[in-house]
Design a protein around this motif. Structure first.
Motif, PDB file in Angstrom:
ATOM      1  N   GLN A   5       0.675  -1.399  -0.415  1.00  0.00           N
ATOM      2  CA  GLN A   5       0.083  -0.140   0.090  1.00  0.00           C
ATOM      3  C   GLN A   5       0.829   0.992  -0.088  1.00  0.00           C
ATOM      4  OE1 GLN A   5      -2.459  -0.576   3.366  1.00  0.00           O
ATOM      5  NE2 GLN A   5      -4.106  -1.245   2.048  1.00  0.00           N
ATOM      6  N   SER A   6       1.753   1.289   0.907  1.00  0.00           N
ATOM      7  CA  SER A   6       2.799   2.739   0.961  1.00  0.00           C
ATOM      8  C   SER A   6       2.784   2.869  -0.435  1.00  0.00           C
ATOM      9  CB  SER A   6       4.338   2.377   2.552  1.00  0.00           C
ATOM     10  OG  SER A   6       4.555   1.590   1.716  1.00  0.00           O
ATOM     11  N   TRP A  10      -2.339   6.325  -3.226  1.00  0.00           N
ATOM     12  CA  TRP A  10      -3.453   5.835  -2.506  1.00  0.00           C
ATOM     13  C   TRP A  10      -4.914   6.224  -3.185  1.00  0.00           C
ATOM     14  CZ3 TRP A  10      -3.907   2.972   2.039  1.00  0.00           C
ATOM     15  CH2 TRP A  10      -2.729   2.858   2.746  1.00  0.00           C
ATOM     16  N   GLN A  11      -5.910   5.768  -3.137  1.00  0.00           N
ATOM     17  CA  GLN A  11      -7.151   6.693  -3.857  1.00  0.00           C
ATOM     18  C   GLN A  11      -7.479   7.670  -3.372  1.00  0.00           C
ATOM     19  OE1 GLN A  11      -8.371   4.354  -6.270  1.00  0.00           O
ATOM     20  NE2 GLN A  11      -7.274   2.657  -5.557  1.00  0.00           N
ATOM     21  N   ILE A  14     -11.182   8.003   0.700  1.00  0.00           N
ATOM     22  CA  ILE A  14     -10.183   6.845   1.451  1.00  0.00           C
ATOM     23  C   ILE A  14     -11.565   7.186   3.108  1.00  0.00           C
ATOM     24  CG2 ILE A  14      -8.668   5.986   3.042  1.00  0.00           C
ATOM     25  CD1 ILE A  14      -6.867   6.681   1.456  1.00  0.00           C
ATOM     26  N   HIS A  67     -11.648   3.159  -1.006  1.00  0.00           N
ATOM     27  CA  HIS A  67     -10.528   2.427   0.012  1.00  0.00           C
ATOM     28  C   HIS A  67     -11.323   2.668   1.540  1.00  0.00           C
ATOM     29  CE1 HIS A  67      -7.136   0.374   0.787  1.00  0.00           C
ATOM     30  NE2 HIS A  67      -7.588  -0.242   1.658  1.00  0.00           N
ATOM     31  N   LEU A 127      -2.330   9.281   6.278  1.00  0.00           N
ATOM     32  CA  LEU A 127      -3.179   9.135   5.189  1.00  0.00           C
ATOM     33  C   LEU A 127      -3.746  10.869   4.833  1.00  0.00           C
ATOM     34  CD1 LEU A 127      -5.627   6.147   5.247  1.00  0.00           C
ATOM     35  CD2 LEU A 127      -4.148   6.517   3.921  1.00  0.00           C
ATOM     36  N   GLN A 130      -1.084  12.596   1.957  1.00  0.00           N
ATOM     37  CA  GLN A 130      -0.757  12.146   1.660  1.00  0.00           C
ATOM     38  C   GLN A 130      -1.204  12.487  -0.282  1.00  0.00           C
ATOM     39  OE1 GLN A 130       1.415   9.462   1.235  1.00  0.00           O
ATOM     40  NE2 GLN A 130       1.712   9.971   3.080  1.00  0.00           N
ATOM     41  N   VAL A 133      -4.980  11.706  -1.991  1.00  0.00           N
ATOM     42  CA  VAL A 133      -5.797  11.613  -1.070  1.00  0.00           C
ATOM     43  C   VAL A 133      -6.986  12.973  -0.558  1.00  0.00           C
ATOM     44  CG1 VAL A 133      -6.654  10.163   1.297  1.00  0.00           C
ATOM     45  CG2 VAL A 133      -4.976   9.817   0.418  1.00  0.00           C
TER      46      VAL A 133
END
Length: 196
Positions: A5-6, A10-11, A14, A67, A127, A130, A133
């Protein structure tokens, strides 16, 4: 978070939820509303709940990629009051399609070196920083709520829509807030006309 994942993007959307907490709230709502409306209430539909949370968080119908991350204690194997409920066999590394697009799902538990509350706060903080996101929906347990609010106050979230879900209205802070009970009632199949 695992290495895969990292390493990946990312989506944009979330949901991070305390699995133990949402399971407890679903149980409490089931017990209370079964007495009130006089019928059996089935287990909450996990996919329906995730879509309701996403809608409350500002997502609208379309081909989105989202996600759902459920953080749970290491001793918890499944959601007792949701279907599907088994963290390993039904939820982790699974996905579903709905009116809001595709939702991938992860189930993450704490280990002996970190508490579930610390893991939850660290996940939210990570998150929120990021760049990919854009919409973060956070469902902390009541005992973790203030820690999460403190983390988000110290984090630059100007380019994100962040929504905190709780059972009571939240005042102040740099996030939107929504009532968790509404999405859970929808997932449990409780209709508004049944409780008037």
């Amino acid at each position: 978070m695992n290495d895969q994942q990292s390493a990946n993007n990312w989506q944009e959307n979330i949901i991070v939820a305390d699995g133990d907490y949402i399971d407890k709230v679903a149980f409490d709502l089931t017990v209370n509303f079964e007495r009130m409306i006089g019928r059996r209430i089935p287990k909450a539909d996990l996919a329906r709940w995730a879509e309701c949370v996403a809608l409350d968080g500002g997502l609208r119908e379309g081909s989105h990629h989202s996600h759902l991350i459920l953080i749970h204690s290491k001793d918890s194997r499944q959601l007792q009051n949701f279907a599907p409920g088994d963290y390993v066999n039904d939820i982790d590394a699974r996905a579903f399609d709905g009116a809001l697009g595709e939702f991938s799902m992860s189930a993450v538990s704490n280990e002996d070196v970190i508490s579930k509350e610390e893991l939850f706060c660290q996940t939210v903080e990570f998150l929120a920083t990021q760049p990919e996101v854009k919409r973060l929906m956070v469902v902390p347990a009541e005992e973790t709520l203030q820690q999460v609010r403190n983390v988000l106050r110290k984090t630059d979230t100007a380019d994100k829509t962040i929504t905190l879900f709780a059972m009571q209205p939240l005042i102040g802070g740099n996030t939107r807030s929504e009532i968790l009970g509404y999405s859970l009632m929808a997932a449990l199949g409780i209709r508004g006309d049944e409780i008037k």
